[in-house]
Enzyme design. Structure first.
Site, short mmCIF file in Angstrom:
data_model
loop_
_atom_site.label_atom_id
_atom_site.label_comp_id
_atom_site.label_asym_id
_atom_site.label_seq_id
_atom_site.Cartn_x
_atom_site.Cartn_y
_atom_site.Cartn_z
N ASP A 29 -13.58 -7.31 -4.08
CA ASP A 29 -13.69 -7.43 -2.62
C ASP A 29 -14.98 -8.16 -2.33
OD1 ASP A 29 -11.33 -6.00 -1.99
OD2 ASP A 29 -12.36 -4.10 -2.31
N ASP A 35 0.86 -1.18 0.00
CA ASP A 35 0.00 0.00 0.00
C ASP A 35 0.89 1.23 0.00
OD1 ASP A 35 -2.18 -1.63 0.07
OD2 ASP A 35 -2.73 -1.20 2.15
#
Lengths: 200, 255
Positions: free
Chosen positions: B130, B11
């Protein structure tokens, strides 16, 4: 270290090829100019995406004839290898550069093997060649492709993905890698280094 | 055959790698390029960079660090975060990324998948999904980067991944949210169900806590790759140790 020209024609991930060559100390020229191509010391033809789109771009830019007539070392990468062959089943039939006989077909590896062939496969080397100098049998290379070059006399090295995958090919002064040498760690770097050192 | 891919996910915020559950308590893990080089040297097969600041700030990701990373890496990498158009995806590739991963924008406008595949080729189009359990089924969530915006997308996961594949996706990364960050293993049942309906490569995400978890997901869900973040960033599971373990267990990995 030598100079190398990389075709930048809007159908390839040119930056990653450029950076890999620069890591090896080469002076890299990016171009889509037919005269610069014709005069290049050695030439790399990258390519991703669809064969028809790539051939259309080469035709629009007036690059087909200079590539076909190129007399010094030429390396096609990924789709660039496929473009060396005569034609392709892609898009219902696409004429290619016709520098190596045979038709590129859809990759159909059979049940349980995803398509595209995406990931690291081992190279089985059939024949010694300056491009493969110092590349060990069983070296890993990173592949991403959904079409398959015909296996024939031009094949120098194969991968296995539900059948033979021509991974490195050669015809006279033209070589091809189906995998991405710029993304294939040590073996890929060695192949690019060898290409830079092939007598132009 | 291909080796099973081990894929650290980084990230990134302003060129720095941050860790922690997204948008909560970010700890600086160092320069993105430095960490990328470390994973490269440890034998990672591929890297994923997620620009976590891009989407909430309503901008696309910063191409500068994509280029920095492309200069360093001799393994493939994909980028994600705020990519909503073919031109933006093309710019990522122009800066040296190998693949572009899209998630919520693909749900908003599924044709984006087809547009990217037509122009750039399926091989570089990754659709991230997701997914959460809902009763005895799984459903897609979107805007999961931000706790306030996260919500169900109104689609069954297995329907959506088949649709994405038909539109031209070259790979699916299935992030099983119920397992994300809890390190009790990948969601084998869900991933195996996804594998069964796909013909393109599937990458598992969410839940990795030990080397055994990787072995399970490769053997039982037949995924092409397994993505993880915290086990790698914290040093809990060094990649060379993981690969040695998998190799000894008979899982083919690139050594």
């Amino acid at each position: 270290m030598s100079d190398v020209t990389v075709l930048s024609y809007g159908a390839g991930n040119v930056a990653s090829v450029q950076f890999a060559l620069e890591r090896l100390g080469a002076t890299v020229r990016l171009t889509d100019d037919p005269i610069e191509v014709a005069e290049a010391e050695r030439l790399i033809l990258p390519g991703v995406g669809q064969a028809g789109y790539a051939m259309g771009r080469l035709a629009d830019l007036g690059l087909v004839d200079p590539i076909r007539a190129f007399p010094r070392p030429l390396l096609g990468v990924c789709l660039g290898q496929q473009l060396l062959f005569a034609d392709s089943d892609e898009g219902g039939g696409t004429p290619l550069l016709d520098l190596i006989p045979g038709r590129v077909g859809r990759l159909e590896p059979g049940p349980g093997l995803p398509v595209p062939h995406m990931g690291w496969s081992r190279l089985a080397i059939d024949r010694a060649d300056p491009l493969l100098d110092g590349v060990d049998e069983g070296s890993w290379a990173y592949f991403v492709h959904g079409y398959l070059c015909p296996d024939g006399p031009a094949t120098l090295a194969r991968a296995d993905y539900g059948g033979p995958v021509p991974a490195v090919v050669r015809s006279a002064n033209r070589w091809g890698c189906q995998f991405h040498p710029e993304r294939s760690a040590e073996a890929g770097a060695r192949i690019l280094k060898n290409f830079l050192e092939i007598e132009a | 055959m291909t080796a099973r891919r081990i894929i650290p996910c980084l990230d990134v915020k302003d060129g720095r790698v941050v860790k922690g559950v997204r948008f909560q308590g970010h700890a600086d893990m160092g320069d993105a390029a430095e960490l990328a080089a470390r994973y490269r040297d440890q034998g990672a097969d591929e890297l994923v960079f997620y620009d976590i600041a891009a989407s909430p700030e309503g901008r696309t990701l910063d191409y500068g660090w994509v280029r920095d990373i492309a200069r360093l890496l001799d393994i493939p990498f994909s980028v994600a975060g705020g990519i909503r158009s073919v031109d933006q995806a093309a710019r990522c590739l122009d800066h040296g990324a190998d693949k572009v991963s899209i998630n919520s924008p693909a749900l908003e406008r599924p044709e984006l998948i087809a547009e990217m595949a037509d122009r750039l080729g399926s091989q570089c189009v990754v659709v991230g999904v997701d997914s959460k359990a809902s009763g005895d089924d799984w459903v897609v969530h979107q805007y999961t980067g931000s706790p306030d915006a996260s919500r169900a997308a109104g689609r069954r996961t297995l329907d959506w991944i088949v649709e994405a594949q038909a539109l031209g996706a070259g790979e699916i990364v299935l992030n099983c949210m119920d397992e994300d960050g809890v390190r009790r293993g990948y969601d084998i049942a869900q991933l195996a169900a996804a594998r069964a309906v796909l013909t393109i490569p599937l990458v598992a995400s969410g839940g990795a806590g030990s080397a055994e978890h990787f072995q399970e997901v490769f053997e039982q869900a037949d995924v092409s790759g397994a993505l993880a973040a915290s086990v790698f960033h914290t040093g809990t599971l060094p990649i060379p140790d993981l690969k040695a373990f998998l190799n000894a267990a008979g899982v083919e990995v690139r050594l």
